[in-house]
Scaffold this motif. Structure first.
Motif: not given
Lengths: 137, 396
Positions: B13-40
């Motif tokens: 999973h690649e987080y789609p936004l390059r300007v992402a105010p209001g989210v944290s680095a950790l949230q980007i990691k967890a959302e990406s992990a969730s979607k990459a596992l779903a992809d798998a």
């Protein structure tokens, strides 16, 4: 004017180097047990691991190995000084130092890779360390 | 690992936004992990190995499993700058092949843009704990970009490489970016002056940031992140997408040395190791995902991994082969690269993500019949100290 970032202590590997700059001496180490020139300063030889080495005085003459001219720096000490050259200079004694090449009108065109340069000190205050810089020889 | 099919990338999973105010680095990691596992097609509970760069936590990489809620039996906190993810993928592939784990997750998240991190132009702060490295570098105002500029200057001096040749890398990368909607949105959101294809002349006419590097040879500073799921061949039987096999990897570091050749990267050491590991040669590679922090970084990866002889990269890149629809060599950075799609500070994970998309046939600049890809990261500071790690991926 904002001071440039200064070396910070305690840092025992590089402290003798910086202490020597207070007397305008550029010093470097050679290994006592192999032919290696050690730089930046460390207590061990990077070639053979020996813990025996000797400090030497450099004559401060060398050659520009490469350089870049910074047009945009956000650091307060550098942002208003205009384009300046960051360089690696190869000293004749066999060590390479990061530095600035100064005292040129136009760093992009007046500095050349392979150009001979000589040491020029930039004082950082009375009784303080001085920064080794280089200028055309 | 030689040409064997033991371990595969099974989810991305690649987080789609390059300007992402209001989210944290950790949230980007967890959302990406969730979607990459779903992809798998795998679940949160399937994860038994965690690879992390140790950032944004209170004790190195200790907190990441807690944050996610994973209970891994393998934990690896390898942090070598932008190529941490190739190192981690290499480690994960090796350990999974050895039977130490089955499903590994690698994640990355950064809010470098929203935090206004001046990655390339800040220079040293003169703050923090004293080290020999800082003490011998900070006072001369070397910015990140100038460190790479010194390498480019030496390459031009030593081999006669021209600005126009370096510009070919930026031109091909932008060509790919314009075909990738996420890259177009990235450039738009980051207010690029022209969101369009560019010419060699555009690159050499762009503003000098640190001579001899022009603006259009420098990567963006974005927010972003992503995740990679790597699994054993037994797990692969139950995953959703076609597996993309990890068939080789290598690691090396290189640093400033008295008398050293700054134009040679650590890739000259790790490249041959990775190709020998995979049992393939550079001439067989269809897609080259090479970390493009700057044009010079790509030039060194091309040469040092053996796509051409050392010093001949200038001629190689100007022969028109870098674009995805040209033959004669691997397609370069088909997602739009760090130059034109995604660079939140540590781009290495995106090299793996796009290499995987190419091996699956999912790229927006898909290379016909692509079978082999290299994802090569370069972390740290090319002119001072860096690490280079290529991993080699094969389509199913």
């Amino acid at each position: 004017m904002t001071m440039r970032p200064q070396p910070r202590f305690p840092e025992p590997d590089t402290q003798p180097f910086w202490d020597a700059t207070k007397e305008k001496k550029l010093i470097y180490q050679t290994c006592d047990d192999c032919p290696e020139v050690i730089f930046y300063p460390r207590a061990h030889c990077t070639k053979c691991g020996s813990l025996n080495n000797t400090w030497n005085d450099s004559k401060g003459l060398g050659t520009v190995y490469t350089f870049s001219v910074v047009m945009q720096s956000r650091h307060p000490a550098f942002k208003d000084i205009g384009p300046y050259a960051v360089a690696y200079v190869d000293l004749d004694e066999g060590f390479r130092i990061m530095t600035n090449v100064i005292n040129v009108d136009d760093p992009v065109n007046d500095i050349k890779i392979g150009m001979r340069v000589k040491l020029a000190w930039l004082d950082q205050g009375e009784g303080e360390i001085a920064l080794p810089m280089f200028e055309p020889a | 690992m030689s040409q064997t099919r033991e371990v595969a990338v099974v989810g991305i999973h690649e987080y789609p936004l390059r300007v992402a105010p209001g989210v944290s680095a950790l949230q980007i990691k967890a959302e990406s992990a969730s979607k990459a596992l779903a992809d798998a097609g795998l679940s949160w509970q399937d994860v038994d190995a965690v690879y992390d760069n140790g950032q944004n936590q209170n004790i190195g990489g200790l907190s990441i499993s807690e944050y996610f809620g994973f209970k891994p039996r393998l934990i690896d906190v390898t942090s070598v700058g932008g190529t941490s993810y190739e190192f981690q993928a290499h480690h994960a592939a090796t350990m999974i092949a050895a039977g130490k784990a089955n499903v590994a997750v690698l994640t990355y998240g950064s809010t470098a843009h929203s935090n206004r991190v001046a990655i390339g132009t800040a220079g040293a702060t003169g703050q923090g704990a004293p080290t020999p490295f800082n003490n011998m570098e900070d006072s001369w105002g070397m910015t990140g970009i100038a460190g790479y500029g010194m390498v480019k200057a030496r390459h031009m001096h030593q081999y006669g490489t021209t600005n126009e040749q370096f510009a070919e890398i930026s031109v091909a990368t932008r060509y790919h970016a314009m075909r990738n909607p996420e890259a177009v949105k990235a450039m738009t959101d980051l207010e690029f002056v022209g969101v369009n294809e560019i010419t060699v002349q555009d690159v050499v006419d762009s503003r000098m940031i640190a001579w001899p590097l022009h603006l259009l040879e420098c990567c963006m500073v974005s927010d972003g992140g992503g995740a990679v799921v790597i699994a054993s061949k037994d797990v692969v039987k139950n995953t959703k997408k076609k597996p993309v096999w990890i068939i080789g990897g290598g690691e090396a570091t290189k640093y400033r040395e008295n008398g050293g050749d700054i134009t040679v990267s650590a890739g000259a050491q790790s490249g041959p190791v990775a190709f020998a590991d995979a049992g393939v040669t550079p001439s067989e590679i269809d897609v080259l995902m090479a970390y493009d922090s700057f044009s010079i970084t790509v030039m060194l990866m091309i040469e040092d991994l053996g796509f051409c002889k050392k010093g001949e990269g200038g001629d190689y890149v100007s022969s028109g082969i870098l674009k995805f629809d040209q033959s004669g060599g691997p397609a370069l950075n088909t997602d739009g690269g760090g130059l034109s799609s995604n660079h939140p500070g540590e781009r290495g994970i995106f090299c793996i993500l796009e290499a995987t998309r190419q091996m699956r046939g999912e790229s927006t600049s898909q290379v016909d019949n692509a079978k082999l890809a290299v994802a090569v990261g370069n972390g740290g500071q090319l002119g001072a100290r860096h690490a280079t790690s290529p991993i080699i991926l094969a389509a199913d």
